[in-house]
Motif scaffolding. Structure first.
Motif, PDB file in Angstrom:
ATOM      1  N   LYS A 571       6.269   1.788 -13.446  1.00  0.00           N
ATOM      2  CA  LYS A 571       6.644   2.982 -12.442  1.00  0.00           C
ATOM      3  C   LYS A 571       5.525   2.977 -11.010  1.00  0.00           C
ATOM      4  CE  LYS A 571       6.494   8.006 -11.943  1.00  0.00           C
ATOM      5  NZ  LYS A 571       5.616   7.828 -11.047  1.00  0.00           N
ATOM      6  N   TRP A 572       4.292   2.373 -11.537  1.00  0.00           N
ATOM      7  CA  TRP A 572       3.419   2.232 -10.399  1.00  0.00           C
ATOM      8  C   TRP A 572       3.549   1.082  -9.604  1.00  0.00           C
ATOM      9  CZ3 TRP A 572       0.289  -1.963  -9.522  1.00  0.00           C
ATOM     10  CH2 TRP A 572      -0.967  -1.759  -8.687  1.00  0.00           C
ATOM     11  N   TRP A 573       4.311   0.128 -10.121  1.00  0.00           N
ATOM     12  CA  TRP A 573       4.702  -1.283  -9.159  1.00  0.00           C
ATOM     13  C   TRP A 573       5.865  -0.767  -8.444  1.00  0.00           C
ATOM     14  CZ3 TRP A 573       2.604  -5.450  -7.661  1.00  0.00           C
ATOM     15  CH2 TRP A 573       3.508  -6.098  -6.930  1.00  0.00           C
ATOM     16  N   LYS A 577       6.013  -0.666  -4.216  1.00  0.00           N
ATOM     17  CA  LYS A 577       6.916  -1.418  -3.781  1.00  0.00           C
ATOM     18  C   LYS A 577       7.852  -0.464  -2.573  1.00  0.00           C
ATOM     19  CE  LYS A 577       9.489  -4.427  -5.522  1.00  0.00           C
ATOM     20  NZ  LYS A 577      10.324  -5.009  -6.696  1.00  0.00           N
ATOM     21  N   ARG A 578       8.090   0.378  -2.936  1.00  0.00           N
ATOM     22  CA  ARG A 578       8.890   1.557  -2.317  1.00  0.00           C
ATOM     23  C   ARG A 578       8.036   1.976  -0.974  1.00  0.00           C
ATOM     24  NH1 ARG A 578      10.575   3.762  -7.289  1.00  0.00           N
ATOM     25  NH2 ARG A 578      12.409   2.689  -8.123  1.00  0.00           N
ATOM     26  N   ALA A 579       6.857   2.416  -1.469  1.00  0.00           N
ATOM     27  CA  ALA A 579       5.898   2.663  -0.332  1.00  0.00           C
ATOM     28  C   ALA A 579       5.585   1.428   0.679  1.00  0.00           C
ATOM     29  CB  ALA A 579       4.473   3.005  -0.852  1.00  0.00           C
ATOM     30  N   ARG A 580       5.753   0.363   0.321  1.00  0.00           N
ATOM     31  CA  ARG A 580       5.402  -0.703   1.263  1.00  0.00           C
ATOM     32  C   ARG A 580       6.577  -0.747   2.388  1.00  0.00           C
ATOM     33  NH1 ARG A 580       2.587  -5.667  -1.823  1.00  0.00           N
ATOM     34  NH2 ARG A 580       0.592  -4.608  -1.920  1.00  0.00           N
ATOM     35  N   SER A 581       7.930  -0.538   1.721  1.00  0.00           N
ATOM     36  CA  SER A 581       9.131  -0.580   2.201  1.00  0.00           C
ATOM     37  C   SER A 581       9.452   0.410   3.306  1.00  0.00           C
ATOM     38  CB  SER A 581      10.245  -1.075   1.539  1.00  0.00           C
ATOM     39  OG  SER A 581      10.422  -0.184   0.074  1.00  0.00           O
ATOM     40  N   GLY A 582       8.930   1.664   2.781  1.00  0.00           N
ATOM     41  CA  GLY A 582       8.990   2.899   3.597  1.00  0.00           C
ATOM     42  C   GLY A 582      10.403   3.670   2.994  1.00  0.00           C
ATOM     43  N   LYS A 583      10.917   3.344   1.672  1.00  0.00           N
ATOM     44  CA  LYS A 583      11.903   3.993   1.016  1.00  0.00           C
ATOM     45  C   LYS A 583      11.515   5.390   0.360  1.00  0.00           C
ATOM     46  CE  LYS A 583      14.651   0.003   0.288  1.00  0.00           C
ATOM     47  NZ  LYS A 583      15.438  -0.657  -0.778  1.00  0.00           N
ATOM     48  N   PRO A 584      12.166   6.398   0.051  1.00  0.00           N
ATOM     49  CA  PRO A 584      11.708   7.611  -0.316  1.00  0.00           C
ATOM     50  C   PRO A 584      11.478   7.272  -2.185  1.00  0.00           C
ATOM     51  CG  PRO A 584      13.949   7.768   0.028  1.00  0.00           C
ATOM     52  CD  PRO A 584      13.647   6.515   0.843  1.00  0.00           C
ATOM     53  N   PRO A 585      10.742   7.857  -2.659  1.00  0.00           N
ATOM     54  CA  PRO A 585      10.506   7.665  -4.148  1.00  0.00           C
ATOM     55  C   PRO A 585      11.759   8.358  -4.669  1.00  0.00           C
ATOM     56  CG  PRO A 585       9.175   9.479  -3.186  1.00  0.00           C
ATOM     57  CD  PRO A 585       9.795   8.913  -2.040  1.00  0.00           C
ATOM     58  N   GLU A 586      12.200   7.455  -5.796  1.00  0.00           N
ATOM     59  CA  GLU A 586      13.213   8.032  -6.556  1.00  0.00           C
ATOM     60  C   GLU A 586      12.886   8.723  -7.652  1.00  0.00           C
ATOM     61  OE1 GLU A 586      15.525   4.272  -7.778  1.00  0.00           O
ATOM     62  OE2 GLU A 586      16.005   3.785  -5.612  1.00  0.00           O
ATOM     63  N   ALA A 587      13.761   9.156  -8.540  1.00  0.00           N
ATOM     64  CA  ALA A 587      13.599   9.886  -9.749  1.00  0.00           C
ATOM     65  C   ALA A 587      12.817   9.139 -10.723  1.00  0.00           C
ATOM     66  CB  ALA A 587      14.941  10.316 -10.664  1.00  0.00           C
TER      67      ALA A 587
END
Length: 652
Positions: A571-573, A577-587
């Motif tokens: 989950k941390w990884w 990755k989403r934080a770097r790509s700017g995507k919103p966090p998923e469930a």
């Protein structure tokens, strides 16, 4: 879009409760275990109602576990214990080897050329300290002539008279006073000096490489001081004499043995084997087994053992080296080295000494039952004696090895290691100081020899019982001494003195062989049976129960912990990755996977049974078909007459 079947499968996995080893949390796993295990105590903890009853069951279960652990620990400790059994057998016994040595190692008349300087120094010390001087009757032992064996050495290590442990001492050789330095070591500190402190004598040893490093050896008895000082110089002299020469200077078999009988038959020097001992000269071993033949006896009693008459020749004894008269013997196995100086038995002159033997063989268990060695091959000490392993051989070999490593030469009283030579003052001027320092460490167990060397697991022992009688008797003394003198080859009118003779008898008192052996008190079968009894008594548990405990508490618990850590890391990884790509966090995958049922995999389609296990939703319940009203199925006549269209249908 997800296929309808996969959607239903995912919903089932998220909704069904997960039990057993695949439970997502440790608490659920423990609850599942307590409800399904065969150990009744754990189940009662879960199903009991009320805090008091549950507390009582927890206490009883923990107490049972503690008792099991305690009893099993006792069983393990007793598993490595041994029981001793003694077996007595009556049979024909092999006769042991009997080694005989004269207490005086070398004929004094043959040694005077080598010991002249040493004897002269000793007599000067006796005259200076005690006012002692030999009479004219001792002219035979003149020491005015002979080979010089180290006058400078005697000057460097003279006998000293200590004045109340002050910094000055009197040289007993020259009478001059000299300053002394160094720590004082009482060689015989166990003996209390009851006389004046001014009577203490000794000698000083200094490091040849560092004259400020000195040690003082004092003695509460003047006799002990003179003997120790004499032996110190004596070993230095003997180390320089070749072995072939020393064998000629000692006693031959013809010199030592007058008569011999074994098992009622006559024997002679051919039944004896000579070996040279550094401290006792030529010694002779009866029944050594050197030719491959070991004698045995089938009858006990003194008449069927070994009987010898020894010629001691007291008049040719060294007056400063030995102070007793007689012979030394040791009974040992043919493969053992005879340590005469350690465990030898002294035989008196003018007496008949009877030695009765009891034979015992002992066998101890090796590791893990005891710390003994089978052959000595596992001991990191070279065997210098070319005989079977024993604790004494190991200790002496260990000290000799330390002597060669520390002092650069070997001690005279023990065998030579390969490539070494005996210490003497000419080649090794520092050996005496080094030897005494090393011997002090050995006695205090600081060399490590006592920690390295172990007892042998199997050994033979002859318990000796000694009795002494006057011999020869007064009425038979005259003729017996004349006959023995004739046998010795002397003139009849010059008979032997009875103080020159010793009569020795060595025999089995009985032919009972005692065998003492150690046997394991417990076997593996008994140990496992005892474990099973303890588990059944306290926990109503079996081997399958133990396997279950190992599986649940170790394998499954570790699996749950590792799975949760992996999910957290995953989950941390993903969040990173989403934080770097700017995507919103998923469930949260973790929350979703906590309710996944690993039993149902994505490829499995839902079944009717798994669908029935779906819980009813709490909000917005789905419409259901009401159950049929069976009363409506009852046939009743609703019309008085049949309709015409039904008739037509019926006719068709």
């Amino acid at each position: 879009a997800m296929a309808p079947g996969k959607k239903i499968t995912a919903r089932i996995k998220r909704t069904l409760p997960v039990k057993g080893p695949q439970a997502p949390t440790l608490s659920e796993l423990m609850r599942w275990y307590c409800l399904n295990t065969n150990t009744h105590g754990c189940r009662r903890i879960v199903v009991s109602r009320g805090r008091l009853r549950r507390f009582i069951w927890i206490l009883l279960t923990l107490s049972a576990v503690g008792l099991i652990l305690w009893q099993c620990a006792e069983l393990l400790m007793n598993y490595y214990s041994a029981s001793v059994s003694v077996t007595v057998q009556f049979q024909k016994l092999p006769f042991p080897a009997v080694t005989i040595c004269n207490i005086n190692p070398y004929k004094y008349s043959s040694m005077k050329d080598y010991l002249s300087e040493l004897d002269k120094e000793t007599k000067k010390a006796l005259e200076t300290f005690y006012g002692f001087s030999e009479g004219k009757s001792k002219v035979r032992r003149s020491v005015d002539e002979g080979n010089s064996t180290g006058s400078d050495f005697f000057k460097q290590i003279p006998l000293l008279k200590f004045e109340d442990f002050s910094k000055t001492a009197t040289d007993l050789r020259s009478g001059q006073k000299r300053k002394i330095e160094g720590s004082v070591f009482h060689k015989d500190s166990s003996i209390v000096n009851s006389g004046d402190s001014n009577d203490i004598i000794g000698f000083q040893l200094c490091d040849a490489n560092n004259s400020s490093e000195c040690a003082l050896y004092t003695f509460s008895s003047g006799v002990n001081a003179i003997q120790e000082w004499y032996k110190l110089h004596y070993m230095n002299i003997m180390a320089q004499i070749p072995l072939e020469t020393k064998e000629k200077l000692s006693y031959s078999a013809d010199d030592l043995l007058l008569t011999c009988f074994f098992d009622g038959l006559s024997c002679d020097k051919r039944h004896f084997t000579r070996f040279h001992h550094p401290l006792h000269g030529n010694c002779y071993t009866f029944n050594s087994g050197e030719n491959g033949t070991i004698l045995s006896t089938s009858t006990g009693g003194s008449e069927y053992g070994l009987q010898v008459v020894l010629y001691i020749d007291e008049a040719d004894y060294n007056p400063f080296l030995v102070t007793s008269t007689g012979a030394k013997i040791i009974v040992h196995d043919q493969d053992e080295y005879p340590f005469i100086e350690d465990i030898g038995t002294e035989i008196e002159t003018a007496a008949a000494t009877s030695i009765g033997m009891h034979f015992t063989r002992s066998r101890k268990l090796s590791k893990p039952y005891s710390d003994c060695t089978e052959t000595g091959a596992d001991i990191p000490v070279e065997n210098l004696y070319n005989k079977s392993y024993s604790l004494q051989i190991c200790l002496h070999s260990c000290f000799q090895k330390a002597m060669v490593d520390s002092c650069g030469c070997a001690q005279y009283a023990q065998p030579l290691p390969a490539g070494a030579e005996y210490c003497n003052y000419k080649k090794n001027p520092n050996w005496m100081y080094c030897y005494y320092r090393l011997h002090e460490k050995f006695v205090k167990e600081q060399l490590g020899c006592q920690q390295i060397c172990k007892d042998a697991c199997s050994f033979k022992e002859w318990a000796l019982t000694t009795s002494i009688a006057q011999w020869p008797s007064a009425v038979s003394e005259d003729w017996m001494l004349r006959v023995l003198s004739w046998d010795k080859g002397q003139k009849i009118n010059k008979k032997l003195n009875k103080t020159d003779l010793a009569n020795l008898m060595v025999f089995y008192k009985d032919l009972n062989e005692r065998f003492i052996s150690e046997n394991p008190a417990n076997t593996l079968v008994i140990l496992l049976s005892n474990f099973g009894g303890q588990l059944g008594l306290w926990m109503s548990c079996s081997v399958v129960c133990v396997i279950e405990i190992v599986e649940v508490f170790f394998i499954d618990s570790l699996s749950i912990v590792m799975r949760r850590q992996w999910q957290k890391a995953k989950k941390w990884w993903n969040d990173r990755k989403r934080a770097r790509s700017g995507k919103p966090p998923e469930a949260s995958d973790l929350e979703r996977q906590d309710h996944d049922n690993p039993i149902c995999i994505d490829e499995d389609l839902p079944t009717f049974n798994t669908a029935l296990r779906l819980p009813l939703p709490q909000d917005n319940p789905l419409p259901r078909t009401p159950p049929p009203n069976y009363s409506t199925l009852r046939l009743e006549t609703a019309f008085t007459e049949q309709l015409p269209d039904t008739l037509e249908v019926g006719q068709h």
